[in-house]
Scaffold this active site. Structure first.
Site, short mmCIF file in Angstrom:
data_model
loop_
_atom_site.label_atom_id
_atom_site.label_comp_id
_atom_site.label_asym_id
_atom_site.label_seq_id
_atom_site.Cartn_x
_atom_site.Cartn_y
_atom_site.Cartn_z
CE LYS A 22 -1.93 1.93 3.99
NZ LYS A 22 -1.69 3.34 4.11
CG ASN A 23 2.08 2.86 3.55
OD1 ASN A 23 0.95 3.25 3.22
ND2 ASN A 23 2.40 2.57 4.79
CB CYS A 118 -4.71 6.41 10.43
SG CYS A 118 -5.25 4.97 9.52
NE ARG A 123 -0.32 10.56 9.73
CZ ARG A 123 -0.69 9.49 9.03
NH1 ARG A 123 -1.93 9.05 9.07
NH2 ARG A 123 0.18 8.87 8.27
N PRO A 124 2.20 16.48 10.95
CG PRO A 124 4.17 17.16 12.00
CD PRO A 124 3.08 16.13 12.08
CB ILE A 125 3.16 18.16 5.52
CG1 ILE A 125 2.37 19.46 5.40
CG2 ILE A 125 2.24 16.96 5.53
CD1 ILE A 125 1.75 19.64 4.01
CD GLN A 127 11.46 18.27 8.81
OE1 GLN A 127 12.55 18.18 8.24
NE2 GLN A 127 11.18 19.24 9.68
CG ASP A 306 2.45 1.38 9.42
OD1 ASP A 306 2.23 2.29 10.25
OD2 ASP A 306 2.80 1.61 8.24
C1 EPZ Z 1 3.91 6.82 6.47
O1 EPZ Z 1 3.25 7.94 7.02
C2 EPZ Z 1 2.86 5.74 6.34
N1 EPZ Z 1 1.79 6.24 5.49
C3 EPZ Z 1 2.34 5.35 7.72
O2 EPZ Z 1 1.49 4.23 7.54
C4 EPZ Z 1 3.49 4.94 8.62
O3 EPZ Z 1 3.00 4.75 9.94
C5 EPZ Z 1 4.57 6.02 8.65
O4 EPZ Z 1 4.97 6.36 7.30
C6 EPZ Z 1 5.82 5.61 9.42
O5 EPZ Z 1 6.34 4.43 8.85
C7 EPZ Z 1 1.96 6.28 4.18
O6 EPZ Z 1 2.98 5.89 3.63
C8 EPZ Z 1 0.81 6.79 3.38
P1 EPZ Z 1 6.26 9.91 8.51
P2 EPZ Z 1 3.94 9.36 6.97
O7 EPZ Z 1 6.33 11.17 7.75
O8 EPZ Z 1 4.81 9.43 5.78
C9 EPZ Z 1 6.85 13.24 11.93
C10 EPZ Z 1 -0.39 2.89 7.75
O9 EPZ Z 1 -0.90 2.35 8.75
N2 EPZ Z 1 6.82 14.20 10.81
O10 EPZ Z 1 7.31 8.88 8.33
O11 EPZ Z 1 2.89 10.38 7.13
C11 EPZ Z 1 5.50 12.58 12.13
O12 EPZ Z 1 4.67 13.37 12.97
C12 EPZ Z 1 0.08 4.33 7.82
O13 EPZ Z 1 -0.25 2.34 6.65
C13 EPZ Z 1 7.11 15.53 11.06
O14 EPZ Z 1 7.35 15.93 12.21
O15 EPZ Z 1 4.84 9.25 8.28
C14 EPZ Z 1 5.89 11.26 12.75
O16 EPZ Z 1 6.08 11.44 14.14
C15 EPZ Z 1 -0.29 5.02 9.09
N3 EPZ Z 1 7.09 16.41 10.01
C16 EPZ Z 1 7.22 10.93 12.10
O17 EPZ Z 1 7.70 12.18 11.56
C17 EPZ Z 1 6.84 16.01 8.74
O18 EPZ Z 1 6.86 16.86 7.84
C18 EPZ Z 1 7.17 9.92 10.98
O19 EPZ Z 1 6.16 10.28 10.05
C19 EPZ Z 1 6.56 14.66 8.49
C20 EPZ Z 1 6.56 13.77 9.54
#
Ligand code: EPZ
Length: 419
Positions: A22-23, A118, A123-125, A127, A306
């Site tokens: 999926k991801n 979810c 869930r900030p963006i 970065q 996950d």
């Molecule tokens: C991806 O989410 C997955 N989703 C998530 O899977 C998964 O839990 C996560 O990666 C970690 O492996 C998809 O790929 C669609 P991150 P993502 O950016 O990319 C912080 C599932 O169940 N962060 O790696 O959104 C954030 O808050 C889903 O399939 C910032 O601070 O996760 C978190 O604490 C749920 N600023 C950490 O980083 C940002 O700009 C990791 O998040 C981005 C993230």
């Protein structure tokens, strides 16, 4: 409304085929938009609601999307004519943020509604935005949408403050057509990051180092259509591995990359299960007693966040005390209350779930509070005495293709009911 109804206590036996990740798929489909010539034919795409959502978004932007079969899509992005991705589908899912990187690199502008996903914590963006700005884009957030513009995109050195799957992939996508060589540091190394890099390279990009701490993207003139097959889903595989142990079954999980499953296999072995690796399969069995373990989630190659929720369901019936520490998301233990309704003994303190193994679970009416919490409920239902009914299963359908059919083929008594 649909619900899953499970009569627990059946031992899972046989073989299950894992579908595409999926991801990875949810990043590859938006990235297909960068191909200004030719068609992308992508197979091993999971037949899940998040993918259906992306298909509708691609259509709304002007792509021609043909379903070749349930797991293969042909995407022609030659005539994309709408750079405004602001629909209900965009708001519903997390991965719609990949349209920002893809539209930015090809068209130098876009307006994309902020993503949903979810409810597992903030869930900030930031970065993602930091990366786009470093490449020369101007970003504003207005009325819940990201508005992004660039006169030109130029390579940059970007050091991410947190290891983020989404930011790594999104900025890697955005850098594919930027002038010069972009260097991304402190990146995520998940298998789906590597898969998206391979897809971009198959389209003509020049991405090196995915899967290590540093990714280098040399900008090229254009990307074109290609044929590509998505890697198997590490998380779906992990879920079935845990279900096999939970029912003390004997299950061969096929079409997987065993290397991607090592952290999960190691934990199951530490608990007392047996995991035998084949070339593209793992066989999971249990003979003796199981014992409690401690799990700490971490970016790849650590134990995947996950998979911790399905793991909590299993640990709820394993004798002794287990701890699950969630280091990625601040609020990913909502399933604990649902498991406790079935007789589990789980206390949540901050980001840690403290699990005292109980003798058995008892069926109850429970809620899938998010995608992987839903998978945890399915596993709990398979182990429990009597009937479990799971509601709000639209969360499960976002990420697990035909979950009840796959478990039924392994001998589970599980069906979908409409009420
Ligand atoms: C991806 O989410 C997955 N989703 C998530 O899977 C998964 O839990 C996560 O990666 C970690 O492996 C998809 O790929 C669609 P991150 P993502 O950016 O990319 C912080 C599932 O169940 N962060 O790696 O959104 C954030 O808050 C889903 O399939 C910032 O601070 O996760 C978190 O604490 C749920 N600023 C950490 O980083 C940002 O700009 C990791 O998040 C981005 C993230």
């Amino acid at each position: 409304m649909e619900r899953l109804v499970i009569n627990g206590g059946k031992v899972l036996k046989g073989s299950v085929n894992i579908t595409g990740a999926k991801n990875a798929a949810v990043a590859i489909l938006p990235a297909a938009i960068i191909a200004s010539e030719g068609k992308c034919i992508i197979d091993n795409i999971p037949d899940i609601e998040d993918v259906h959502c992306l298909e509708r978004i691609l259509l709304s932007l002007g792509c021609i999307v043909k379903k070749i079969d349930n797991n293969t899509l042909e995407i022609d992005a030659t005539n994309v004519n709408n750079l405004d991705a602001c629909t209900e589908d965009v708001r519903r899912m997390r991965a719609s943020y990949y349209f920002i990187g893809a539209l930015l690199t090809r068209f130098k502008k876009a307006r994309v509604e902020l993503p949903g996903g979810c409810p597992i914590g903030v869930r900030p963006i930031d970065q993602h935005i930091k990366g786009f700005e470093a490449l020369g884009a101007e970003v504003v957030i207005e009325h819940g949408a990201v508005i992004i513009n660039a006169k030109e995109l130029k390579a940059a050195n970007i050091f991410f403050d947190v290891v983020s799957v989404g930011a790594t992939i999104n900025v890697m996508i955005a850098a594919t057509l930027a002038e010069g060589t972009t260097v991304l540091e402190n990146v995520a190394k998940e298998p789906h990051v590597v898969d998206v890099a391979n897809f971009l390279n198959t389209m003509g990009a020049d991405v090196k180092g995915a899967g290590t701490d540093i990714i280098r993207v040399r900008g090229v003139e254009k990307l074109t259509g290609c044929n590509y097959s998505v890697i198997p889903d590490q998380i779906e595989a992990g879920t079935f591995m845990i279900a096999a142990v939970a029912t003390r079954g004997d299950v061969t999980i096929s079409n997987v990359i065993p290397k991607h499953l090592e952290s999960i296999s190691a934990k199951l072995i530490e608990m007392g299960a047996t995991v035998e690796e084949g070339d593209d399969s793992v066989r999971v069995t249990v003979e003796g007693e199981l014992k409690g373990v401690n799990v700490k989630t971490a970016p790849y190659p650590g134990f995947p966040t996950d998979v911790q929720q399905p793991m909590a369901a299993l640990l709820s019936i394993v004798p002794g005390k287990s701890l699950i520490s969630e280091s990625i998301w601040e609020n990913r233990h909502k399933h604990a209350d649902e498991l406790n309704k079935m007789g589990a003994n789980i206390k949540v303190e901050g980001r840690t779930a403290i699990i005292e193994g109980c003798e058995s679970l008892v069926g109850a009416l429970v809620t899938a509070t998010d995608l992987r919490a839903g998978a945890a409920m399915v596993i709990a239902g398979l182990m429990a005495k009597g009937k479990t009914e799971i509601v709000e299963i639209e969360h499960i359908d976002r990420g697990y293709p035909h979950i009840e059919d796959k478990f039924r083929e392994l001998g589970a008594d599980i069906r979908r009911e409409v009420r």
